[in-house]
Write an enzyme that holds these catalytic residues in place. Structure first.
Site, PDB file in Angstrom:
ATOM      1  N   CYS A 265       3.891 -12.450   4.277  1.00  0.00           N
ATOM      2  CA  CYS A 265       5.081 -11.678   3.929  1.00  0.00           C
ATOM      3  C   CYS A 265       6.297 -12.199   4.673  1.00  0.00           C
ATOM      4  O   CYS A 265       7.427 -11.939   4.279  1.00  0.00           O
ATOM      5  CB  CYS A 265       4.859 -10.199   4.196  1.00  0.00           C
TER       6      CYS A 265
ATOM      7  N   GLU B  71       4.596  -1.584   4.772  1.00  0.00           N
ATOM      8  CA  GLU B  71       5.072  -2.952   4.988  1.00  0.00           C
ATOM      9  C   GLU B  71       4.859  -3.679   3.681  1.00  0.00           C
ATOM     10  O   GLU B  71       3.717  -3.787   3.200  1.00  0.00           O
ATOM     11  CB  GLU B  71       4.286  -3.646   6.109  1.00  0.00           C
TER      12      GLU B  71
ATOM     13  N   GLU C   1       9.464 -12.076  -4.714  1.00  0.00           N
ATOM     14  CA  GLU C   1       8.458 -12.668  -3.834  1.00  0.00           C
ATOM     15  C   GLU C   1       7.406 -13.394  -4.670  1.00  0.00           C
ATOM     16  O   GLU C   1       6.763 -12.792  -5.526  1.00  0.00           O
ATOM     17  CB  GLU C   1       7.798 -11.571  -2.992  1.00  0.00           C
TER      18      GLU C   1
ATOM     19  N   LYS D 116      -9.605   1.149   4.095  1.00  0.00           N
ATOM     20  CA  LYS D 116      -9.884   0.601   2.761  1.00  0.00           C
ATOM     21  C   LYS D 116      -9.263  -0.802   2.697  1.00  0.00           C
ATOM     22  O   LYS D 116      -8.054  -0.949   2.494  1.00  0.00           O
ATOM     23  CB  LYS D 116      -9.256   1.516   1.703  1.00  0.00           C
TER      24      LYS D 116
HETATM   25  O1  TXE Z   1      -1.503  -6.138  -3.561  1.00  0.00           O
HETATM   26  P1  TXE Z   1      -1.639  -4.588  -3.689  1.00  0.00           P
HETATM   27  P2  TXE Z   1      -2.533  -7.274  -4.050  1.00  0.00           P
HETATM   28  C1  TXE Z   1       2.034  -9.108  -3.073  1.00  0.00           C
HETATM   29  C2  TXE Z   1       1.861 -10.501  -3.595  1.00  0.00           C
HETATM   30  C3  TXE Z   1       0.607 -10.400  -4.391  1.00  0.00           C
HETATM   31  C4  TXE Z   1       0.705  -9.032  -4.963  1.00  0.00           C
HETATM   32  C5  TXE Z   1      -0.594  -8.412  -5.367  1.00  0.00           C
HETATM   33  O2  TXE Z   1       2.930 -10.836  -4.437  1.00  0.00           O
HETATM   34  O3  TXE Z   1       0.544 -11.352  -5.397  1.00  0.00           O
HETATM   35  O4  TXE Z   1       1.294  -8.288  -3.935  1.00  0.00           O
HETATM   36  O5  TXE Z   1      -1.505  -8.443  -4.268  1.00  0.00           O
HETATM   37  C6  TXE Z   1      -4.592  -1.308  -2.466  1.00  0.00           C
HETATM   38  N1  TXE Z   1      -3.392   3.257  -4.517  1.00  0.00           N
HETATM   39  N2  TXE Z   1       1.540  -8.934  -1.724  1.00  0.00           N
HETATM   40  O6  TXE Z   1      -3.170  -6.952  -5.333  1.00  0.00           O
HETATM   41  O7  TXE Z   1      -2.076  -4.250  -5.059  1.00  0.00           O
HETATM   42  C7  TXE Z   1      -5.362  -2.571  -2.715  1.00  0.00           C
HETATM   43  O8  TXE Z   1      -6.698  -2.291  -3.025  1.00  0.00           O
HETATM   44  C8  TXE Z   1      -3.784   2.929  -3.264  1.00  0.00           C
HETATM   45  C9  TXE Z   1       2.504  -9.056  -0.708  1.00  0.00           C
HETATM   46  O9  TXE Z   1      -3.420  -7.572  -2.933  1.00  0.00           O
HETATM   47  O10 TXE Z   1      -0.417  -3.980  -3.148  1.00  0.00           O
HETATM   48  C10 TXE Z   1      -5.206  -3.283  -1.391  1.00  0.00           C
HETATM   49  O11 TXE Z   1      -6.109  -2.765  -0.436  1.00  0.00           O
HETATM   50  N3  TXE Z   1      -4.072   1.689  -2.873  1.00  0.00           N
HETATM   51  C11 TXE Z   1       2.067  -8.476   0.578  1.00  0.00           C
HETATM   52  C12 TXE Z   1      -3.774  -2.926  -1.002  1.00  0.00           C
HETATM   53  O12 TXE Z   1      -3.461  -1.737  -1.733  1.00  0.00           O
HETATM   54  C13 TXE Z   1      -3.938   0.711  -3.771  1.00  0.00           C
HETATM   55  C14 TXE Z   1       0.629  -8.710   0.930  1.00  0.00           C
HETATM   56  C15 TXE Z   1      -2.747  -4.011  -1.348  1.00  0.00           C
HETATM   57  O13 TXE Z   1      -2.871  -4.288  -2.734  1.00  0.00           O
HETATM   58  C16 TXE Z   1      -3.517   0.974  -5.088  1.00  0.00           C
HETATM   59  C17 TXE Z   1      -0.245  -8.587  -0.205  1.00  0.00           C
HETATM   60  C18 TXE Z   1      -3.230   2.312  -5.443  1.00  0.00           C
HETATM   61  N4  TXE Z   1      -2.815   2.669  -6.663  1.00  0.00           N
HETATM   62  C19 TXE Z   1       0.226  -8.703  -1.477  1.00  0.00           C
HETATM   63  N5  TXE Z   1      -3.464  -0.191  -5.750  1.00  0.00           N
HETATM   64  C20 TXE Z   1       2.948  -8.915   1.716  1.00  0.00           C
HETATM   65  N6  TXE Z   1       4.215  -9.189   1.441  1.00  0.00           N
HETATM   66  O14 TXE Z   1       2.499  -8.991   2.836  1.00  0.00           O
HETATM   67  C21 TXE Z   1      -3.839  -1.159  -4.886  1.00  0.00           C
HETATM   68  N7  TXE Z   1      -4.135  -0.622  -3.687  1.00  0.00           N
END
Ligand code: TXE
Length: 481
Positions: A282, A248, A383, A170
């Site tokens: 990250c 992660e 972050e 996903k």
């Molecule tokens: O992250 P999410 P998003 C941080 C960064 C960014 C913020 C939001 O600050 O602004 O996170 O980014 C899935 N159950 N990082 O929205 O929501 C979602 O669909 C299961 C830091 O991208 O964590 C996506 O595939 N899955 C980070 C994945 O989780 C769920 C890198 C990541 O989404 C879900 C990215 C749920 N309830 C964002 N909700 C890093 N440090 O590397 C969402 N997802």
């Protein structure tokens, strides 16, 4: 139409997402299907069904399939790099680097499929033999973020398949293009139907289905800390067997610059670590901890160097810093910049949102540097995930080390120094999963472990041979012949 890939078939969902280019919001990269909850369940069922057939493949057949995926990614590097830059906004050289890395990861794990480790030991009991083998975990749910649309899926999917698991993937909503391109490659390498499944759409809907379904044995997640916690709660909160999980999450990575650092090395490490990939890594160097004796020279050289960082269309050859990924992330970055000012930090470079560049409407943000910050400020504790870095002044190396480690996170940490003694000291005492000496905190090799400590990570390391710890389950057999 770019559909979901379930049980070896292309399946349209009930609705679609438009994939928008953040460098030019008038440009639609493509229209991608969104899967329904029922389709996510179909994908899980298909993966379960495929498991014994995939397990019956010989290691050589598994290696060949992964090698074919890696070869095709590498052969199509320019085309896939262009797609990645277009949908995510990563500047082309970084995008091409990511494609290369994804290809190399598939090649590495093709080799690992032939080297699944095991051990044979004599028992403490007379005549008995002990065999320790590794078996697939089962169905692996793979949930990925938008910031590495090809490399992160690669470093989860490749080991999952190499060790004999089936996959439900996903991807993040913002980057279906690279995910779909990967699925299309998988559709042609001869895996049993259902071994690899792609479901595109919302994390809250489809992600949640994957988390809650007891037919998913393991979940590997990269993303925000908030979502990471939900993954953990769902994994342990299931009735019956808990899911194995690996997380992660964020970082607030320090790059320490000591008085004896080579100034140009320090500036290059800081600029690359903090601003390349628009700071959306990250492992980004968001806290620049600089000792007294070099502080002013470092800040002056940074400001000078930052002037030369061309912000623009990710696919333009002159661009060094592409746009922020979308309007929400831009808003988050801008609100942290406003917070930094309100907390009393001094903005010495950047900070401006530019609504258009060369006539193109995009989510552009000038790389931003704050000075005069303290480690207690929220901009240094949370972050931001954008091209925003802070300089924190330290009295000496001891205080710099203390500041570097004073954080909830522990993914990556770096030091710039010409002293072997200091390099060794920081290598030993930085509390992070990855330590870089005279190198940016971001940018890692494809064949060695990746991961962090504290709030950054949970569970076994990813990548390299260490990936086997998550994607296999160990069996200890006692044989009395
Ligand atoms: O992250 P999410 P998003 C941080 C960064 C960014 C913020 C939001 O600050 O602004 O996170 O980014 C899935 N159950 N990082 O929205 O929501 C979602 O669909 C299961 C830091 O991208 O964590 C996506 O595939 N899955 C980070 C994945 O989780 C769920 C890198 C990541 O989404 C879900 C990215 C749920 N309830 C964002 N909700 C890093 N440090 O590397 C969402 N997802």
């Amino acid at each position: 139409m770019n559909d979901n890939y379930i049980a070896g078939q292309w399946v349209a969902g009930p609705d679609t997402t438009l994939n928008i280019n953040p460098s030019d919001t008038r440009d639609v990269v493509g229209e991608y299907s969104r899967a329904s909850r029922a389709q996510a369940e179909d994908a899980i069922a298909a993966a379960r069904h495929a498991l014994p057939r995939w397990a019956a493949f010989t290691p050589q057949q598994r290696a060949d399939a992964l090698d074919a995926v890696g070869s095709e990614i590498l052969a199509r590097k320019v085309e896939l790099g262009d797609l990645l830059a277009r949908e995510e906004g990563k500047a082309l050289p970084d995008a091409l680097g990511e494609v290369l890395r994804a290809g190399q990861i598939f090649k590495f794990f093709a080799g690992e499929a032939l080297r699944v480790p095991g051990e044979a030991l004599a028992s403490t009991r007379p005549g008995m033999n002990v065999a320790i083998t590794r078996e697939p975990v089962g169905v692996v749910g793979i949930i990925t973020p938008w910031n590495f649309p090809l490399a992160i899926p690669a470093w989860k999917i490749a080991p999952a398949l190499a060790y004999g698991n089936a996959v439900v993937f996903k991807p993040a909503e913002l980057v279906p293009g690279c995910a779909w391109a990967l699925a299309e490659i998988f559709s042609r390498v001869g895996l049993p139907a259902g071994t690899f499944n792609l479901v595109m759409g919302s994390g809250r809907e489809l992600g949640q289905v994957i988390l809650n379904d007891p037919r998913v044995d393991a979940i590997t997640f990269t993303g925000s800390e908030t979502t990471g916690r939900k993954v953990a709660q769902a994994a342990v909160g299931r009735p019956g067997a808990m899911a194995r999980f690996q997380l992660e999450m964020g970082g607030k990575n320090p790059l320490v610059i000591l008085d004896d650092a080579d100034l140009s090395t320090a500036v290059e490490c800081a600029v690359n670590g903090a601003f390349y990939a628009t700071g959306q890594r990250c492992t980004a160097s968001s806290r620049l901890v600089v000792t007294e004796g070099i502080h002013d020279r470092f800040v002056a050289a940074m400001v000078e160097r930052m002037r030369a960082l061309k912000v623009g269309d990710a696919r333009h050859p002159a661009t060094v810093i592409g746009p922020v990924v979308d309007a929400n992330q831009l808003q988050q970055d801008l609100s942290y910049i406003a917070l930094g000012k309100a907390e009393g930090a001094e903005l010495v470079s950047g900070g401006e949102h530019r609504a258009t560049i060369d006539g193109q409407p995009g989510h552009y943000l000038e790389p931003t540097l704050f000075t005069g910050t303290t480690n207690a400020m929220r901009i240094n504790r949370e972050e931001i995930f954008g091209p925003v870095a802070s300089v924190i002044r330290a009295r000496d190396a001891d205080e710099a080390l203390e500041i570097a480690n004073d954080t909830a996170y522990g993914l990556s940490a770096g030091v710039c120094t010409t002293s072997l003694k200091m390099a060794s000291l920081f290598q030993r005492h930085l509390q992070a999963g990855m330590v870089m000496v005279n190198a940016p905190t971001a940018g890692v090799d494809p064949h060695v472990p990746f991961g962090g400590r504290k709030a950054s990570s949970h569970g076994p390391r990813e990548q390299g041979r260490y990936a086997a710890d998550f994607y296999t389950t160990v069996k200890t057999a006692y044989v009395n012949p």
